[in-house]
Enzyme design. Structure first.
Site: not given
Ligand code: HAX
Length: 440
Positions: A233, A263, A309, A318, A364
């Site tokens: 964002s 996000h 994250h 947070r 979250d």
């Molecule tokens: N559950 C399962 N798998 C997860 C995971 C979770 N909570 N977090 C990361 N992974 C996986 C990823 O999907 C990725 O898998 P692939 O290699 O198969 O693509 C792998 O672990 C490596 O990811 P990463 O490098 O650790 O994390 P990213 O930087 O790619 O992604 C995310 C960060 C926040 C998007 C990710 O951790 C996620 O999807 N979390 C769950 C959704 C979430 O809580 N989002 C909110 C984040 C905070 C925010 O921005 N709030 O607005």
């Protein structure tokens, strides 16, 4: 605004001089390198932008202008906005002037309600909020000043006006969306003498005899305010603003990004996951049940919302602040109990799973449980609360960007052929028509 504007007027020439001399003296020094993995991997970890309002050290979490968010959790959003913009907390006089100024600007134009009322009744609340912001673009002071030929060094001034106008109106708009979208009855007027977040809590209409819900909203709006410059964002907003699109366009763009489930929308998904757990096990689960549920989620190819994250590598401070608030006010709540158990079990599961770089909870993972406790149970609204708060960050980032004369963003993209040739990789064999890099 007099004092906020004066503080900025005092500081901006110094900021400009600092940056000018930094670039002059050290402009050619390297601060990052880019690997093939990073180019294909969402640009993770590449240091290629500057954001002075806040930073997120992976082992600490959010710091606003150098102060850890945990030390600011008792502040009001107005104080935080002032801090984000100037680098200092406001004194009493500056805070009171900012509060008065926001109150004077808070009237929502009638056309906004007409547009919202015309939208399909099942529109997502985030879509309604973005639409309301976008439709107010006609009121942009920056747009007006730009068309009248304002000088570049003064761009930040009408941007500050736009920011204050938008921020002043946002609680009324967001609360109005809540009442309209979920059929809660007429809109509730703000009251004189209340702060920005107290009025927001009041206008939502959640029963609150003790003022505890208003305090929860204050905390919510403070904790979500900013998270440095590279998240979807903030970056989307900055990118759009860098083309000199005004603040309404830029904030709306940022919030469209916040609406994605990876996000800001994660907060609605996260509480959904916790409630599913409690529904499946008829209340708070045992450790074993929860462990199995977490594995089932992962094995079905889904992520566990609220965990992981892109930058953080520790428990999000947070999350810790929300958990502390919940444990203080309602320690026996069954949803909070599951949030707490999840905090014990899911990091172990994610570590064992071995994919997520950060197995710890993000903001979250707890925020929804707090809202749910106070009776705000329409999940699809949760991201709107996040958005109202994050607008503080996007607005302050844009004021600073205009102040220091940030240029239009234009990174260089490359083709897969260019990458293949540059690293000397073998051209893949197979069907030359469908491959990204076909044989010459
Ligand atoms: N559950 C399962 N798998 C997860 C995971 C979770 N909570 N977090 C990361 N992974 C996986 C990823 O999907 C990725 O898998 P692939 O290699 O198969 O693509 C792998 O672990 C490596 O990811 P990463 O490098 O650790 O994390 P990213 O930087 O790619 O992604 C995310 C960060 C926040 C998007 C990710 O951790 C996620 O999807 N979390 C769950 C959704 C979430 O809580 N989002 C909110 C984040 C905070 C925010 O921005 N709030 O607005």
């Amino acid at each position: 605004m007099a004092t906020l504007k004066k503080a900025l007027e005092r500081k901006i020439p110094r900021w400009r001089e600092e940056i000018r001399s930094l670039v002059k003296e050290h402009g050619d020094e390297q601060i990052s390198q880019v690997s093939v993995r990073q180019a294909y991997g969402g640009m993770r970890g590449i240091r290629c932008m500057v954001c002075d309002t806040s930073e997120v050290p992976p082992d600490i979490g959010l710091m606003i202008r150098g102060t850890p968010i945990g030390e600011l959790k008792d502040r009001t959003p107005e104080e935080i906005f002032y801090l984000l913009c100037t680098g200092d907390l406001p004194d009493k006089r500056a805070l009171s002037a900012l509060g008065t100024d926001l109150n004077e600007r808070r009237r929502v134009p009638t056309y906004v309600w007409k547009v919202l009322e015309a939208m399909p009744k099942d529109s997502h609340p985030m879509c309604m909020l973005d639409t309301a912001i976008l439709v107010m673009q006609r009121d942009s002071e920056f747009r007006r000043a730009y068309s009248e030929g304002i000088r570049r060094e003064d761009y930040w001034k009408p941007t500050l006006e736009d920011a204050l106008n938008l921020l002043a109106r946002l609680p009324g708009i967001a609360a109005g969306i809540y009442r309209m979208r979920f059929k809660k009855g007429k809109r509730i007027s703000p009251k004189k003498g209340l702060t920005w977040s107290e009025n927001f809590a009041r206008m939502l209409g959640i029963p609150d005899k003790t003022g505890e819900f208003a305090d929860c909203m204050r905390l919510y709006l403070t904790l979500h305010c900013d998270h440095e410059g590279g998240n979807v964002s903030a970056h989307a907003s900055h990118l759009v603003g860098s083309a000199l699109s005004d603040l309404y366009y830029a904030v709306s763009a940022g919030l469209n990004g916040l609406s994605g489930p990876l996000h800001g929308l994660a907060n609605q998904e996260c509480l959904g996951w916790i409630l599913q757990v409690n529904e499946r096990f008829g209340g708070s689960p045992t450790d074993e049940q929860l462990r199995k549920f977490a594995w089932d989620t992962l094995n079905s190819g889904k992520v566990i919302p609220g965990y992981g994250h892109a930058v953080l590598r520790v428990t999000d401070p947070r999350f810790a602040a929300f958990r502390e608030f919940g444990l203080k006010h309602f320690p026996d709540d069954p949803i909070l109990d599951t949030v707490d158990k999840t905090y014990r079990i899911v990091p172990e599961v994610l570590k064992e799973h071995g994919k997520a770089k950060n197995p710890w909870p993000n903001v979250d993972a707890a925020s929804g449980a707090i809202l749910y406790h106070y009776g705000l149970r329409e999940f699809s609204y949760y991201t709107v609360l996040f958005a109202v708060s994050r607008s503080l960050g996007m607005c302050s980032q844009m004021i600073v960007a205009r102040a220091i004369g940030s240029p239009i963003e234009r990174p260089k993209s490359v083709t897969t052929r260019w990458v293949t040739d540059t690293v000397g990789a073998a051209t893949p064999s197979g069907d030359g028509k469908t491959a990204l890099v076909s044989k010459a």
